[in-house]
Design an enzyme around this catalytic site. Sequence first.
Site, mmCIF file in Angstrom:
data_model
loop_
_atom_site.group_PDB
_atom_site.id
_atom_site.type_symbol
_atom_site.label_atom_id
_atom_site.label_comp_id
_atom_site.label_asym_id
_atom_site.label_seq_id
_atom_site.Cartn_x
_atom_site.Cartn_y
_atom_site.Cartn_z
ATOM 1 N N GLY A 1 0.828 -1.194 0.000
ATOM 2 C CA GLY A 1 0.000 0.000 0.000
ATOM 3 C C GLY A 1 0.862 1.242 0.000
ATOM 4 N N GLN B 1 2.584 10.294 1.626
ATOM 5 C CA GLN B 1 3.948 9.749 1.637
ATOM 6 C C GLN B 1 4.792 10.312 0.496
ATOM 7 O OE1 GLN B 1 2.571 5.414 2.086
ATOM 8 N NE2 GLN B 1 4.543 5.398 3.139
ATOM 9 N N CYS C 1 7.299 0.372 6.803
ATOM 10 C CA CYS C 1 6.742 1.486 6.049
ATOM 11 C C CYS C 1 7.804 2.076 5.130
ATOM 12 C CB CYS C 1 6.253 2.544 7.039
ATOM 13 S SG CYS C 1 5.429 3.937 6.263
ATOM 14 N N LEU C 2 7.385 2.450 3.935
ATOM 15 C CA LEU C 2 8.313 3.093 2.995
ATOM 16 C C LEU C 2 8.884 4.380 3.590
ATOM 17 C CD1 LEU C 2 6.198 2.723 -0.282
ATOM 18 C CD2 LEU C 2 8.176 1.351 0.399
ATOM 19 N N HIS D 1 -3.381 0.877 8.006
ATOM 20 C CA HIS D 1 -2.048 1.491 7.963
ATOM 21 C C HIS D 1 -2.058 2.715 7.046
ATOM 22 C CE1 HIS D 1 2.539 1.085 7.741
ATOM 23 N NE2 HIS D 1 2.263 1.917 6.753
ATOM 24 N N GLU D 2 -2.679 2.562 5.866
ATOM 25 C CA GLU D 2 -2.661 3.667 4.894
ATOM 26 C C GLU D 2 -3.553 4.821 5.324
ATOM 27 O OE1 GLU D 2 -0.304 3.537 2.994
ATOM 28 O OE2 GLU D 2 0.087 1.387 3.006
ATOM 29 N N HIS E 1 -1.925 7.270 7.547
ATOM 30 C CA HIS E 1 -1.097 8.297 6.894
ATOM 31 C C HIS E 1 -1.915 9.555 6.599
ATOM 32 C CE1 HIS E 1 2.745 6.335 6.270
ATOM 33 N NE2 HIS E 1 2.178 5.256 5.755
#
Lengths: 173, 176
Positions: free
Chosen positions: A47, A52, A96-97, A138-139, A142
């Site tokens: 995702g 981000q 996470c990225l 999770h997304e 953000h």
Amino acid sequence: MAILDILRLPDPRLKQVSSTVERFDAALRDFVADLEETRLDGPAAVGIAAPQVGRFQRIVIVDVSGRPKTPNHGYLVLINPEILHWEGFAMGREGCLSVPDYTGNVMRATQIRLRAQDLEGQTHEYDMEGYEARAVQHEIDHLDGLLFVDRVVSRRTDLYRRKVYAPRGGQGR
Amino acid sequence: MSDMSEWNLLTLVGADRPGIVARVTRALYGTGCTLGEASMLRLGGNFTIMMMVSATASEQSIREALQPVAEELGLRLHLDPLQGGLHQHLLPNVQVRVNGADRAGIVADVTEALVARGFHILELESDVAGGAERPLYIMNIQGYCEATLEELGEALSGLGERGVAVDVSPVDLLIG
């Protein structure tokens, strides 16, 4: 199409709350294509969320279809997503990225009911469970300026698995 | 000098009380050291910590800075050069949860069965629950293994007959 730069902690912009998408136009579609290309460029991310890459709008992409034996809805572009209902809790390990070289344990709801718009602005509802539900939570975090590191719990927390993690009785092992 | 390690491993053990970490890390900060990975646990009511302390200050100056704190708080101190460094994480893909009536040999039985299948333990924590009357041993292991969950389950199946419940499950790493 372009691969966008990923914001990384401690970049304070990751703490920003994103705003609602109101225009469903070609610019939005172009951005989502770039966002997907960026997701696929990194290390196996299931995702990615618009903030981000420094775009503070309520847009996320989730796709857990590449993972074996995982209930899923395929490739999903979720605009203005909203969790209507959640149930059950389980611990899972997340990375996470935006936080390279770190993973931690996070509690998430095991089942959610989600409402979101697609690229055309059409509203859909989804019942999700397990890994896909975790990815969506999770997304969406953000979009609210939260990262998984804000939710990490101690490894030791999982030593005693209480019944409360499996409400309605049937899910405990 | 190129083989000189960049880190020391500091171990402190003693009776637990609030404020130990603050005192110790303030003293370390005074030496100009930085800290890397650390793990503090209360074991049997004791304070225990292991932490990576940068070798930017000499071993002697670190010892001198910590000695008064360690003496005052009754802490035993070890300081050793540490090979390796940061950013060497390995990710677990299997979780093994164990519980059973406490007896000698559970850990050896479980971990021998695991290593026979090539299981690399990355994290292990255990505790004894259930009170003094009926102690229950609980252990949680995370590690990396290329064998399937079925193969691991089979390797551990003998434990069940000896009254030890073992649950093997995947670690669901999610990158998002």
